[in-house]
Design an enzyme around this catalytic site. Structure first.
Site, PDB file in Angstrom:
ATOM      1  N   PRO A  71      23.387 -52.172 -38.820  1.00  0.00           N
ATOM      2  CG  PRO A  71      22.160 -53.893 -39.909  1.00  0.00           C
ATOM      3  CD  PRO A  71      22.595 -53.478 -38.769  1.00  0.00           C
ATOM      4  CB  CYS A  72      23.948 -47.279 -41.040  1.00  0.00           C
ATOM      5  SG  CYS A  72      24.896 -47.801 -42.530  1.00  0.00           S
ATOM      6  CD  GLN A  73      20.859 -51.135 -44.643  1.00  0.00           C
ATOM      7  OE1 GLN A  73      20.946 -50.983 -43.474  1.00  0.00           O
ATOM      8  NE2 GLN A  73      21.032 -52.337 -45.334  1.00  0.00           N
TER       9      GLN A  73
END
Length: 311
Positions: A71-73
């Protein structure tokens, strides 16, 4: 090419793994924390995915190839953009499993925000870890539109090949664009024949000031703006009136014609998913999230294809 035993981490609904299947890879195990994504993955890729927090898994089947799109939030412009966010450090789980399996090669995908500003420290840390694990590592920012995706979407790819192997990886060169003599794939190409006003399949909320603080609409004969995971922020359908910039961060519609955001099936098409991909799990909002967070299959396929001589 023989079927290469592969493990996929942070697999989502299966964008990366659809590409792997097309290339003939044998996915022996996959994982994601979202139940809706895992169910969608099973509907389309197969029943090899286990749902749960990757930190809770200690044993894995043997594999020669490891892929992961953690994930890259914390890196994305559409997310929280907090350097200290714990979600930014899921690469440490990838590193743990990489060292456990010692596969011949790995591929990682993430947003290009990882490569700039303060986030660059985290990218450098990942590269350092993977090199210390025994891999020759390369990274590059690649735009999906250069590889047949009807969308301007820049992503960081990290590719590692085990140092004891006599193989040097090279990233794919653009296959579409003016300099190639092959036009980009456009929204018209991918949306042709789809319903004009698919009620219930798109977000009908008003266009708030933040939404119109940037150019959310591209013309029919252009690739789409980047498809994001939040259904309020997906781009406008090209049937919407053109936008006119009236201030640094303010755009308005040039006329009063009908306007709407893209529907989730349209977003999937612009991500490069086939129209027969099954989207029956979760709410409409959750489908947007799965699609926006996915890796465009044609893009992942282009990156992985350059590994085929390794096997």
């Amino acid at each position: 090419m023989r079927q290469v035993r592969t493990i996929s981490l942070f697999s989502g609904c299966g964008g990366s793994d659809l590409a792997l299947k097309r290339l003939g890879y044998n996915i022996v195990w996959a994982n994601d924390i979202s139940q809706v994504a895992c169910d969608t993955y099973s509907d389309n890729i197969g029943p090899v995915i286990e749902c749960g927090d990757i930190a809770d898994f200690e044993s894995f089947p043997g594999a020669e190839f490891l892929v992961g799109c953690y994930p890259c939030q914390g890196f994305t412009q559409g997310g929280r953009r907090s350097w200290g966010d714990s979600i930014n450090y899921l690469y440490q789980q990838f590193d743990r499993i990489l060292r456990t399996l010692s596969p011949k090669a790995f591929v990682v995908e993430n947003v290009n925000g990882m490569a700039f500003g303060v986030n660059r420290r985290l990218l450098n840390n990942q590269i350092c870890r993977y090199r210390l694990a025994g891999y020759r590592v390369k990274w590059q920012v690649i735009n999906a539109q250069d590889h047949g995706v009807a969308q301007s979407r820049r992503r960081v790819f990290i590719v590692g090949v085990r140092s004891d192997l006599d193989f040097i990886y090279t990233f794919p060169t653009p296959q579409f664009g003016v300099n190639i003599g092959r036009r980009l794939v456009t929204q018209r190409d991918m949306l042709a024949g789809m319903p004009e006003w698919p009620v219930g399949d798109f977000n009908e909320e008003p266009f708030h000031w933040y939404y119109l603080s940037r150019r959310r609409r591209h013309d029919w004969d252009e690739p789409s703006p980047c498809i994001v995971g939040h259904w309020r922020h997906v781009p406008l359908h090209p049937m919407s009136p053109p936008l006119k910039r009236i201030h640094t961060d303010k755009w308005v519609f040039s006329d009063k014609g009908p306007a709407r955001r893209l529907a989730y099936r349209e977003c999937a098409a612009l991500q490069g998913f086939p129209r027969n991909f099954i989207w029956k799990r979760g709410t409409v909002r959750e489908r947007f999230q799965m699609i926006g967070n996915a890796v465009p299959p044609p893009l992942f396929q282009a990156v992985v294809k350059n590994l085929e001589k390794l096997w």
